[in-house]
Design an enzyme around this catalytic site. Sequence first.
Site, PDB file in Angstrom:
ATOM      1  N   ARG A 173       0.831  -1.206   0.000  1.00 39.35           N
ATOM      2  CA  ARG A 173       0.000   0.000   0.000  1.00 39.35           C
ATOM      3  C   ARG A 173       0.866   1.257   0.000  1.00 39.35           C
ATOM      4  NH1 ARG A 173      -5.095   0.095   2.189  1.00 39.35           N
ATOM      5  NH2 ARG A 173      -4.643   1.881   3.497  1.00 39.35           N
ATOM      6  N   ARG A 177       9.836   5.543  -3.124  1.00 38.70           N
ATOM      7  CA  ARG A 177      10.189   6.492  -4.198  1.00 38.70           C
ATOM      8  C   ARG A 177      11.636   6.910  -4.132  1.00 38.70           C
ATOM      9  NH1 ARG A 177       5.887  10.134  -2.334  1.00 38.70           N
ATOM     10  NH2 ARG A 177       4.037   9.209  -3.262  1.00 38.70           N
ATOM     11  N   ARG A 250      -8.947  -6.312  13.441  1.00 42.55           N
ATOM     12  CA  ARG A 250      -8.233  -5.509  14.416  1.00 42.55           C
ATOM     13  C   ARG A 250      -9.158  -4.381  14.832  1.00 42.55           C
ATOM     14  NH1 ARG A 250      -4.524  -7.266  17.378  1.00 42.55           N
ATOM     15  NH2 ARG A 250      -3.294  -5.342  17.504  1.00 42.55           N
ATOM     16  N   ARG A 281       0.180   5.609  16.742  1.00 47.05           N
ATOM     17  CA  ARG A 281       0.391   6.957  16.191  1.00 47.05           C
ATOM     18  C   ARG A 281      -0.345   8.013  16.999  1.00 47.05           C
ATOM     19  NH1 ARG A 281      -2.243   5.217  10.339  1.00 47.05           N
ATOM     20  NH2 ARG A 281      -3.992   4.116  11.227  1.00 47.05           N
ATOM     21  N   GLU A 301      -3.550   6.584  19.220  1.00 52.00           N
ATOM     22  CA  GLU A 301      -4.271   5.444  18.657  1.00 52.00           C
ATOM     23  C   GLU A 301      -3.590   4.142  19.091  1.00 52.00           C
ATOM     24  OE1 GLU A 301      -5.371   5.975  14.487  1.00 52.00           O
ATOM     25  OE2 GLU A 301      -4.901   3.868  14.139  1.00 52.00           O
ATOM     26  N   TYR A 350      -9.881  -4.757   3.036  1.00 52.70           N
ATOM     27  CA  TYR A 350      -9.175  -3.565   3.514  1.00 52.70           C
ATOM     28  C   TYR A 350      -9.379  -2.452   2.474  1.00 52.70           C
ATOM     29  CZ  TYR A 350      -5.024  -1.246   5.676  1.00 52.70           C
ATOM     30  OH  TYR A 350      -4.142  -0.393   6.308  1.00 52.70           O
ATOM     31  N   ASP A 352      -9.998   1.248   1.006  1.00 45.53           N
ATOM     32  CA  ASP A 352      -9.870   2.680   1.264  1.00 45.53           C
ATOM     33  C   ASP A 352     -11.199   3.337   0.889  1.00 45.53           C
ATOM     34  OD1 ASP A 352      -7.268   2.722   2.194  1.00 45.53           O
ATOM     35  OD2 ASP A 352      -6.409   2.846   0.191  1.00 45.53           O
TER      36      ASP A 352
HETATM   37  N1  UDP Z   1       3.595   0.783   7.867  1.00 41.54           N
HETATM   38  C1  UDP Z   1       4.785   0.685   8.551  1.00 41.54           C
HETATM   39  N2  UDP Z   1       5.335   1.809   9.095  1.00 41.54           N
HETATM   40  C2  UDP Z   1       4.736   3.019   8.997  1.00 41.54           C
HETATM   41  C3  UDP Z   1       3.524   3.127   8.287  1.00 41.54           C
HETATM   42  C4  UDP Z   1       2.975   1.986   7.744  1.00 41.54           C
HETATM   43  O1  UDP Z   1       5.339  -0.400   8.666  1.00 41.54           O
HETATM   44  O2  UDP Z   1       5.279   3.996   9.543  1.00 41.54           O
HETATM   45  C5  UDP Z   1       3.020  -0.455   7.308  1.00 41.54           C
HETATM   46  C6  UDP Z   1       2.142  -1.184   8.310  1.00 41.54           C
HETATM   47  O3  UDP Z   1       2.303  -2.576   8.069  1.00 41.54           O
HETATM   48  C7  UDP Z   1       0.760  -0.770   7.930  1.00 41.54           C
HETATM   49  C8  UDP Z   1       0.881  -0.681   6.406  1.00 41.54           C
HETATM   50  O4  UDP Z   1       2.190  -0.178   6.196  1.00 41.54           O
HETATM   51  O5  UDP Z   1      -0.207  -1.700   8.339  1.00 41.54           O
HETATM   52  C9  UDP Z   1      -0.148   0.184   5.721  1.00 41.54           C
HETATM   53  O6  UDP Z   1      -0.077   1.491   6.248  1.00 41.54           O
HETATM   54  P1  UDP Z   1      -1.245   2.543   6.033  1.00 41.54           P
HETATM   55  O7  UDP Z   1      -0.724   3.865   6.436  1.00 41.54           O
HETATM   56  O8  UDP Z   1      -1.773   2.382   4.659  1.00 41.54           O
HETATM   57  O9  UDP Z   1      -2.314   2.030   7.092  1.00 41.54           O
HETATM   58  P2  UDP Z   1      -3.708   2.688   7.548  1.00 41.54           P
HETATM   59  O10 UDP Z   1      -3.545   4.161   7.442  1.00 41.54           O
HETATM   60  O11 UDP Z   1      -4.763   2.089   6.649  1.00 41.54           O
HETATM   61  O12 UDP Z   1      -3.859   2.242   8.953  1.00 41.54           O
END
Ligand code: UDP
Length: 371
Positions: A173, A177, A250, A281, A301, A350, A352
């Site tokens: 996801r 870059r 979850r 976070r 969170e 999952y 978006d």
């Molecule tokens: N992820 C990570 N470190 C980060 C941010 C994301 O390892 O700092 C990984 C983690 O496995 C997460 C996945 O990337 O479940 C997808 O992140 P996303 O931000 O898309 O998750 P959401 O915002 O849907 O909770």
Amino acid sequence: MKAKYDFLIVGAGLYGAVFAHELKKAGKTCLIIEKRSHIAGNIYTEEIEGIQVHKYGAHIFHTSNREVWEYVNRFAEFNGYVHSPIANYKGEIYNLPFNMNTFNRMWGVVTPDEAKKKIEEQISSDYSKCPENLEEQAINLVGRDIYEKLICGYTEKQWGRPCRKLPAFIIRRLPVRYTYDNNYFNDAYQGIPAGGYTAMVERMIDGIEVRPNTDYLAEKSRWDSIADRVVYTGPIDAYFGYKFGTLEYRSLRFETEVLDMQNFQGCAVVNYTDRETPYTRIIEHKHFEYGTQPKTVITREYSLEWKPGTEPYYPVNDEKNTALYVKYKALAEKQQGNVIFGGRLGEYRYYDMDKTVEAALKKVREVLENI
Ligand code: UDP
């Protein structure tokens, strides 16, 4: 309430709201019932101290689908916010998604070639030809240092499972870059609706009857009898009385605080990527809308395993749950179009927000064509 509706929509989240809007436009009658006391599902926002607070976690609308973008813009004005969260690993700050700024901070490399060489060096002994889980996929993409500091701890907190037991697609996801670009998404369009998501959903379901605090499954046969068809956006396993067992989700727990200061962390989202910090976070909501209020609202969170009675957020699309979902899906297909299962919980996906809108539009068109 009427004696009979064309459609009963179970759940006033984004999927249900788009579906209901389209049905009404096509001249169909519908009633929305919602278990919670409010509409908008997990994109619900509530104003605190003049700030739109994302009550069920941060939601940033992003899409590359122009039709979906134009569609949501009919219900809200989007503010041009570009998501650029940061990662805090034991006090070290890294830009996300993984890009030249991250690589520079991690290794001191300056050019894309240097970064590529560094990653190649890191994965030379660890490369997996066919990455079968999140750990192998992550190491292939960014190497072991980034995996250990920015991915492993965060992912295991978020999902409560070792990275080797999680599907690879979760990490795909995130963009990787070789440019100095901190935009979290690759999509052509993104932003936050001015005035919050709740107001956007209100406009979608304008003129449609909604009954909050109403549990469909508690009185299923009564509700089924008042409509010709049902659009069900709750958990698919709950619909079938968990007859094959419970799917895993979850869940999240939020601690929200109003702080008497203007700016707590300088950015909307900071991920705590170490294992020890108990939360994943901190969201500082005002930065989603460039707020200048004298106070600020922050939310910590925490991720936890879902148990009956708590809110499901993320489907755990690993092998075991996917196999179980396939069994429920087969039952759902036997409902011969009278019950439509949709959304993150109804389809155990999952999704978006843009994919949710896209799926709802596709399904409602199909349903209307076949009536
Ligand atoms: N992820 C990570 N470190 C980060 C941010 C994301 O390892 O700092 C990984 C983690 O496995 C997460 C996945 O990337 O479940 C997808 O992140 P996303 O931000 O898309 O998750 P959401 O915002 O849907 O909770």
